[in-house]
Motif scaffolding. Structure first.
Motif, PDB file in Angstrom:
ATOM      1  N   ALA A 120     -18.870   0.068 -17.728  1.00  0.00           N
ATOM      2  CA  ALA A 120     -18.192   0.394 -18.413  1.00  0.00           C
ATOM      3  C   ALA A 120     -16.745   2.023 -18.253  1.00  0.00           C
ATOM      4  CB  ALA A 120     -18.418   0.517 -20.148  1.00  0.00           C
ATOM      5  N   VAL A 121     -16.953   2.186 -17.356  1.00  0.00           N
ATOM      6  CA  VAL A 121     -16.363   3.335 -16.211  1.00  0.00           C
ATOM      7  C   VAL A 121     -16.662   3.040 -15.097  1.00  0.00           C
ATOM      8  CG1 VAL A 121     -15.542   4.902 -17.233  1.00  0.00           C
ATOM      9  CG2 VAL A 121     -16.792   4.491 -18.798  1.00  0.00           C
ATOM     10  N   GLN A 122     -15.645   1.802 -14.460  1.00  0.00           N
ATOM     11  CA  GLN A 122     -15.767   2.030 -13.463  1.00  0.00           C
ATOM     12  C   GLN A 122     -14.381   2.955 -12.084  1.00  0.00           C
ATOM     13  OE1 GLN A 122     -16.271  -2.395 -11.854  1.00  0.00           O
ATOM     14  NE2 GLN A 122     -17.090  -2.590 -13.864  1.00  0.00           N
ATOM     15  N   GLY A 123     -14.189   3.283 -12.815  1.00  0.00           N
ATOM     16  CA  GLY A 123     -12.775   3.598 -11.767  1.00  0.00           C
ATOM     17  C   GLY A 123     -11.039   3.492 -12.662  1.00  0.00           C
ATOM     18  N   ASP A 124      -9.996   4.147 -12.656  1.00  0.00           N
ATOM     19  CA  ASP A 124      -9.287   2.760 -12.896  1.00  0.00           C
ATOM     20  C   ASP A 124      -7.984   3.141 -11.695  1.00  0.00           C
ATOM     21  OD1 ASP A 124      -8.105   5.363 -13.367  1.00  0.00           O
ATOM     22  OD2 ASP A 124      -7.363   5.195 -15.046  1.00  0.00           O
ATOM     23  N   PHE A 125      -7.987   3.801 -10.359  1.00  0.00           N
ATOM     24  CA  PHE A 125      -7.226   4.161  -8.630  1.00  0.00           C
ATOM     25  C   PHE A 125      -7.693   3.113  -8.614  1.00  0.00           C
ATOM     26  CE2 PHE A 125      -9.090   8.033 -10.488  1.00  0.00           C
ATOM     27  CZ  PHE A 125      -7.497   8.939  -9.800  1.00  0.00           C
ATOM     28  N   SER A 126      -6.364   2.754  -7.481  1.00  0.00           N
ATOM     29  CA  SER A 126      -6.397   1.030  -6.710  1.00  0.00           C
ATOM     30  C   SER A 126      -7.317   1.634  -5.532  1.00  0.00           C
ATOM     31  CB  SER A 126      -4.895   1.224  -6.416  1.00  0.00           C
ATOM     32  OG  SER A 126      -4.537   0.542  -4.834  1.00  0.00           O
ATOM     33  N   THR A 127      -7.948   0.198  -5.198  1.00  0.00           N
ATOM     34  CA  THR A 127      -8.996   1.095  -4.384  1.00  0.00           C
ATOM     35  C   THR A 127      -8.617   1.077  -3.206  1.00  0.00           C
ATOM     36  OG1 THR A 127     -11.026   0.017  -5.495  1.00  0.00           O
ATOM     37  CG2 THR A 127     -11.527   0.005  -3.103  1.00  0.00           C
ATOM     38  N   ARG A 128      -7.356  -0.360  -3.040  1.00  0.00           N
ATOM     39  CA  ARG A 128      -6.693  -0.149  -1.757  1.00  0.00           C
ATOM     40  C   ARG A 128      -5.759   1.285  -0.810  1.00  0.00           C
ATOM     41  NH1 ARG A 128      -1.956  -3.846  -1.845  1.00  0.00           N
ATOM     42  NH2 ARG A 128      -1.401  -2.032  -3.119  1.00  0.00           N
ATOM     43  N   ASP A 170      -9.611  -8.169  -4.612  1.00  0.00           N
ATOM     44  CA  ASP A 170      -8.350  -8.356  -4.800  1.00  0.00           C
ATOM     45  C   ASP A 170      -7.052  -7.473  -4.489  1.00  0.00           C
ATOM     46  OD1 ASP A 170      -5.335  -9.368  -5.145  1.00  0.00           O
ATOM     47  OD2 ASP A 170      -5.453 -10.467  -7.083  1.00  0.00           O
ATOM     48  N   PRO A 171      -7.053  -7.746  -2.905  1.00  0.00           N
ATOM     49  CA  PRO A 171      -5.800  -6.195  -3.418  1.00  0.00           C
ATOM     50  C   PRO A 171      -5.385  -5.620  -3.659  1.00  0.00           C
ATOM     51  CG  PRO A 171      -5.062  -7.465  -1.757  1.00  0.00           C
ATOM     52  CD  PRO A 171      -6.168  -8.763  -2.505  1.00  0.00           C
ATOM     53  N   ALA A 172      -4.138  -6.062  -4.754  1.00  0.00           N
ATOM     54  CA  ALA A 172      -3.022  -6.085  -5.734  1.00  0.00           C
ATOM     55  C   ALA A 172      -3.960  -5.455  -7.148  1.00  0.00           C
ATOM     56  CB  ALA A 172      -1.936  -6.870  -5.539  1.00  0.00           C
ATOM     57  N   THR A 173      -5.145  -5.847  -6.831  1.00  0.00           N
ATOM     58  CA  THR A 173      -5.437  -5.575  -8.666  1.00  0.00           C
ATOM     59  C   THR A 173      -6.686  -4.892  -8.251  1.00  0.00           C
ATOM     60  OG1 THR A 173      -6.742  -7.850  -8.704  1.00  0.00           O
ATOM     61  CG2 THR A 173      -4.338  -7.961  -9.512  1.00  0.00           C
ATOM     62  N   SER A 174      -7.660  -5.003  -7.745  1.00  0.00           N
ATOM     63  CA  SER A 174      -8.875  -4.405  -7.742  1.00  0.00           C
ATOM     64  C   SER A 174      -8.538  -3.015  -8.191  1.00  0.00           C
ATOM     65  CB  SER A 174      -9.383  -4.276  -6.209  1.00  0.00           C
ATOM     66  OG  SER A 174     -11.003  -4.141  -6.342  1.00  0.00           O
ATOM     67  N   THR A 175      -9.342  -1.674  -8.876  1.00  0.00           N
ATOM     68  CA  THR A 175      -9.753  -0.766  -8.945  1.00  0.00           C
ATOM     69  C   THR A 175     -10.425   0.036  -8.743  1.00  0.00           C
ATOM     70  OG1 THR A 175      -9.731  -1.163 -11.677  1.00  0.00           O
ATOM     71  CG2 THR A 175      -7.866  -0.864 -11.191  1.00  0.00           C
ATOM     72  N   GLY A 176     -11.299   1.356  -8.482  1.00  0.00           N
ATOM     73  CA  GLY A 176     -12.127   2.161  -8.972  1.00  0.00           C
ATOM     74  C   GLY A 176     -12.354   3.727  -8.538  1.00  0.00           C
ATOM     75  N   ALA A 177     -13.212   3.903  -8.222  1.00  0.00           N
ATOM     76  CA  ALA A 177     -13.181   5.640  -8.176  1.00  0.00           C
ATOM     77  C   ALA A 177     -12.015   6.626  -6.925  1.00  0.00           C
ATOM     78  CB  ALA A 177     -14.755   5.886  -7.615  1.00  0.00           C
ATOM     79  N   TRP A 178     -11.755   7.461  -7.084  1.00  0.00           N
ATOM     80  CA  TRP A 178     -10.675   7.756  -6.747  1.00  0.00           C
ATOM     81  C   TRP A 178     -11.267   8.014  -4.493  1.00  0.00           C
ATOM     82  CZ3 TRP A 178     -11.811  11.947  -2.765  1.00  0.00           C
ATOM     83  CH2 TRP A 178     -12.731  12.852  -3.345  1.00  0.00           C
ATOM     84  N   ALA A 209       0.906  -1.167  -0.520  1.00  0.00           N
ATOM     85  CA  ALA A 209      -0.070   0.086  -0.214  1.00  0.00           C
ATOM     86  C   ALA A 209       0.495   1.563  -0.563  1.00  0.00           C
ATOM     87  CB  ALA A 209      -0.698  -0.185   1.196  1.00  0.00           C
ATOM     88  N   ARG A 210       0.415   2.020  -0.940  1.00  0.00           N
ATOM     89  CA  ARG A 210       0.798   3.662  -0.891  1.00  0.00           C
ATOM     90  C   ARG A 210      -0.184   5.328  -0.981  1.00  0.00           C
ATOM     91  NH1 ARG A 210       1.009   5.628  -5.112  1.00  0.00           N
ATOM     92  NH2 ARG A 210       0.123   4.846  -7.080  1.00  0.00           N
ATOM     93  N   ILE A 211       0.802   6.458  -0.891  1.00  0.00           N
ATOM     94  CA  ILE A 211      -0.011   6.888  -0.425  1.00  0.00           C
ATOM     95  C   ILE A 211       0.225   7.252  -2.105  1.00  0.00           C
ATOM     96  CG2 ILE A 211      -0.018   9.106  -0.228  1.00  0.00           C
ATOM     97  CD1 ILE A 211      -0.359   7.936   2.646  1.00  0.00           C
ATOM     98  N   ASP A 212      -1.631   7.783  -3.084  1.00  0.00           N
ATOM     99  CA  ASP A 212      -1.558   8.199  -4.024  1.00  0.00           C
ATOM    100  C   ASP A 212      -1.383   9.499  -4.220  1.00  0.00           C
ATOM    101  OD1 ASP A 212      -2.688   8.414  -6.354  1.00  0.00           O
ATOM    102  OD2 ASP A 212      -3.670   6.864  -6.451  1.00  0.00           O
TER     103      ASP A 212
END
Length: 394
Positions: free
Chosen positions: A131-139, A172-180, A58-61
């Motif tokens: 179709a457009v779910q967001g590309d930010f790492s959720t974790r 999956d914490p390493a790959t799951s993406t979503g909104a900011w 995990a890191r700060i985005d």
């Protein structure tokens, strides 16, 4: 519209959480912060190895912090926003989705009392049907916002809920993406809500609102029910208006039985007056000469989902279109104010004692109420729509 979910986060405050010194910790060394989160997760019964796996890497985005600081409300009118979002292409796709998942929508209505159009409209508005779910790492998004000391009491519980989703095998914490802001899936829900209202719609033993449309549809239905949706009742109804209404009675918060509006000459376009006993407000997004709607108690769930009046009215209207209603009558609204004019109006309203919140050029609820009061005082039609005439009169 991922930021939409962020607008209801204020409803997630927890008194118990606020009283916990551990839960209040934020900022400082990231490693120490994550150890504190892990300790809290373990205290809740989550195995240490699950917490380690969820938080590893995990890191700060910085982009999340930038979006959080810069988020704003769009300044489009109802006609502009609704015609862009409730497009013919979206309506066509929505009707195809209603057919494709007819059995799932039928189950949603049977079990949770929420009509297909209501769910499908949110599905469209939030992610264009997935179709457009967001590309930010959720974790990383939730770690960033929980570590940030601006609103840790809102986001730390969401981070802990994400760890619980990892435990369930639903993320999956390493790959799951979503909104900011940490919303996940086809209807953009936060981890705590997914845990509380998640439904395994496809029978695979998991709640996967990101990839499984049945899971997303049924989970959304259960969540909407939790917001207070009343089965079998309308949410919004387009109406036509007489020229001599007492316009000061219009606006959210001015509910009277719908039968009273009918008696004043407010006429449903669909001819259905069977909801006369329900409380209803007359909403005029662009004043008395633009589109007009009666909103019923079920409209409140839209305001729980998103506090923006333009978004909620558009989403509610979208749902009626998917359920067979015709396109609204655009009317001929009076010309509104540009950004500079709105700011000048807000400044003037503020100077005469009205609470309009921040002077930002946005026609929010406080500004609408102040406009309506000044229109009434000046003898103008008090429909809450700011015009150059009002600005000059002030």
């Amino acid at each position: 519209m991922p930021i939409a979910r962020n607008l209801i986060l204020s409803a997630l405050l927890s008194t118990a959480f606020a009283s916990s010194a551990l839960a209040q910790s934020c900022g400082g060394d990231l490693g120490a912060f994550l150890e504190g989160v892990k300790a809290e997760a373990v205290a809740k019964g989550i195995p240490a190895e699950v917490a380690d796996r969820a938080l590893s890497g995990a890191r700060i985005d910085p982009k999340v912090l930038s979006r959080d600081r810069a988020q704003g409300v769009f300044k489009q009118t109802f006609l502009e926003f609704s015609q862009r979002t409730v497009s013919q292409a979206r309506l066509d796709i929505g009707r195809q989705k209603l057919k494709q998942y007819a059995d799932v929508f039928a189950r949603a209505e049977q079990e949770f009392g929420v009509p297909p159009g209501v769910i499908a409209a949110f599905w469209a508005m939030e992610t264009d049907f997935g179709a457009v779910q967001g590309d930010f790492s959720t974790r990383n998004a939730l770690v960033t916002l929980a570590h940030d000391c601006r609103r840790p009491e809102l986001f730390r519980p969401q981070l802990l809920a994400l760890i619980e989703m990892v435990q369930h095998g639903d993320l999956d914490p390493a790959t799951s993406t979503g909104a900011w802001a940490g919303e996940i899936g086809q209807v953009q829900m936060l981890p705590e809500d997914i845990i509380a209202y998640g439904v395994d719609g496809d029978g695979d033993g998991h709640v996967n609102v990101k990839q499984s449309s049945p899971d997303a549809i049924l989970t959304a239905a259960k969540f909407i029910q939790s917001l207070g949706f009343r089965a079998g009742e309308p949410w919004i109804q387009e109406v036509t208006l007489p020229a001599d209404l007492p316009w000061e009675k219009s606006g959210l918060g001015n509910e009277v039985p719908a039968s009273e509006w009918f008696a004043m000459g407010v006429t449903p376009r669909d001819g259905d007056t069977t909801s006369g006993a329900l409380p209803a407000a007359l909403v005029l997004p662009q004043g008395r000469n633009g589109p007009a709607f009666l909103t019923y108690p079920n409209f409140n769930i839209y305001l729980e989902w998103n506090q923006s009046f333009i978004y909620t009215t558009s989403a509610a209207y979208f749902a009626t279109r998917l359920m067979g209603a015709p396109a609204y009558q655009k009317g001929n609204p009076d010309t509104g104010l540009d950004d500079a004019g709105m700011r000048a109006l807000q400044t003037k309203l503020q100077s005469v004692g009205h609470d309009v919140g921040k002077v930002d050029g946005i026609l929010g609820s406080g500004t609408r109420r102040a406009v309506q009061k000044e229109q009434a005082r000046l003898g103008l039609p008090a429909d809450g729509w700011p015009t150059q005439e009002l600005l000059q009169a002030l």
